[in-house]
Design an enzyme around this catalytic site. Structure first.
Site, mmCIF file in Angstrom:
data_model
loop_
_atom_site.group_PDB
_atom_site.id
_atom_site.type_symbol
_atom_site.label_atom_id
_atom_site.label_comp_id
_atom_site.label_asym_id
_atom_site.label_seq_id
_atom_site.Cartn_x
_atom_site.Cartn_y
_atom_site.Cartn_z
ATOM 1 N N ILE A 149 19.192 -16.975 -3.990
ATOM 2 C CA ILE A 149 20.581 -17.234 -4.391
ATOM 3 C C ILE A 149 20.991 -16.105 -5.330
ATOM 4 O O ILE A 149 20.515 -16.022 -6.470
ATOM 5 C CB ILE A 149 20.712 -18.607 -5.087
ATOM 6 C CG1 ILE A 149 20.194 -19.724 -4.170
ATOM 7 C CG2 ILE A 149 22.175 -18.856 -5.476
ATOM 8 C CD1 ILE A 149 20.112 -21.098 -4.836
ATOM 9 N N CYS A 185 14.952 -15.964 -6.752
ATOM 10 C CA CYS A 185 14.237 -15.812 -5.482
ATOM 11 C C CYS A 185 14.006 -17.163 -4.810
ATOM 12 O O CYS A 185 13.940 -18.209 -5.473
ATOM 13 C CB CYS A 185 12.875 -15.169 -5.724
ATOM 14 S SG CYS A 185 12.944 -13.468 -6.308
ATOM 15 N N GLU A 234 11.279 -18.361 -3.481
ATOM 16 C CA GLU A 234 10.037 -19.044 -3.870
ATOM 17 C C GLU A 234 10.250 -19.868 -5.129
ATOM 18 O O GLU A 234 9.775 -21.009 -5.246
ATOM 19 C CB GLU A 234 8.923 -18.021 -4.145
ATOM 20 C CG GLU A 234 8.554 -17.144 -2.960
ATOM 21 C CD GLU A 234 9.337 -15.831 -2.941
ATOM 22 O OE1 GLU A 234 10.558 -15.850 -3.183
ATOM 23 O OE2 GLU A 234 8.712 -14.797 -2.672
HETATM 24 N N1 THU Z 1 13.711 -11.996 -3.161
HETATM 25 C C1 THU Z 1 13.180 -13.249 -2.997
HETATM 26 O O1 THU Z 1 13.895 -14.215 -2.738
HETATM 27 N N2 THU Z 1 11.844 -13.384 -3.170
HETATM 28 C C2 THU Z 1 10.985 -12.376 -3.476
HETATM 29 O O2 THU Z 1 9.824 -12.626 -3.741
HETATM 30 C C3 THU Z 1 11.471 -10.993 -3.440
HETATM 31 C C4 THU Z 1 12.938 -10.820 -3.480
HETATM 32 C C5 THU Z 1 15.170 -11.837 -3.001
HETATM 33 C C6 THU Z 1 15.894 -11.516 -4.274
HETATM 34 C C7 THU Z 1 17.126 -10.834 -3.742
HETATM 35 O O3 THU Z 1 18.091 -11.825 -3.421
HETATM 36 C C8 THU Z 1 16.672 -10.161 -2.463
HETATM 37 O O4 THU Z 1 15.428 -10.777 -2.118
HETATM 38 C C9 THU Z 1 16.472 -8.665 -2.581
HETATM 39 O O5 THU Z 1 15.673 -8.349 -3.658
#
Ligand code: THU
Length: 136
Positions: free
Chosen positions: A49, A59, A61
């Site tokens: 989000i 993130c 997770e």
């Molecule tokens: N992102 C995640 O949701 N999890 C991770 O472990 C790495 C990065 C997301 C954050 C952001 O919205 C996009 O990926 C690019 O960094």
């Protein structure tokens, strides 16, 4: 919301991949989906989000883990993380995973729900700073 199921790694991967269409990622255009299985068999999903104030982004997770913890669940069997190209969890997410156990299995999954890497939190974050360090 959660559902109770004893799911296979493949099903957990499919649930994570199914989240990719729900993400709020208008800035990076990098969707991430997660599906977390608790030790008791419940499933919590997460998406990344984003926010116009970029660092406020959370993130996928951590969304899944925080949803679970907010419902009283703190023991996790496995988490599947899905991205278009098999991206791995960031350092912040690894630290949050480690808080709740380093034996948790981690399935790195692509958009087709193929498990391209099976690992553990311990392997993803060697030398993690753990809650025990703050005891006594
Ligand atoms: N992102 C995640 O949701 N999890 C991770 O472990 C790495 C990065 C997301 C954050 C952001 O919205 C996009 O990926 C690019 O960094």
């Amino acid at each position: 919301m959660s559902q109770t199921n004893d799911v296979s790694p493949q099903t957990l991967a499919a649930l994570a991949a199914a989240q990719l269409s729900k993400t709020y990622s208008p800035y990076s255009h990098y969707p991430v989906g997660a599906a977390l299985q608790t030790a008791s068999g419940k499933i919590y999903t997460g998406i990344n989000i984003e926010n116009a104030a970029y660092p406020v982004t959370i993130c996928a997770e951590r969304v899944a883990i925080f949803k679970a913890v907010s419902e009283g669940e703190k023991e996790f069997a496995a988490i599947a993380v899905a991205t278009e190209n098999g991206g791995t969890p960031c350092g912040s997410c690894r630290q949050v995973m480690a808080e709740f156990g380093t034996d948790t299995k981690v399935y790195i999954t692509n958009k087709n729900a193929e498990i391209i890497q099976e690992t553990t939190v311990a392997d993803l974050l060697p030398g993690a700073f753990l809650p025990e360090k703050l005891e006594g």
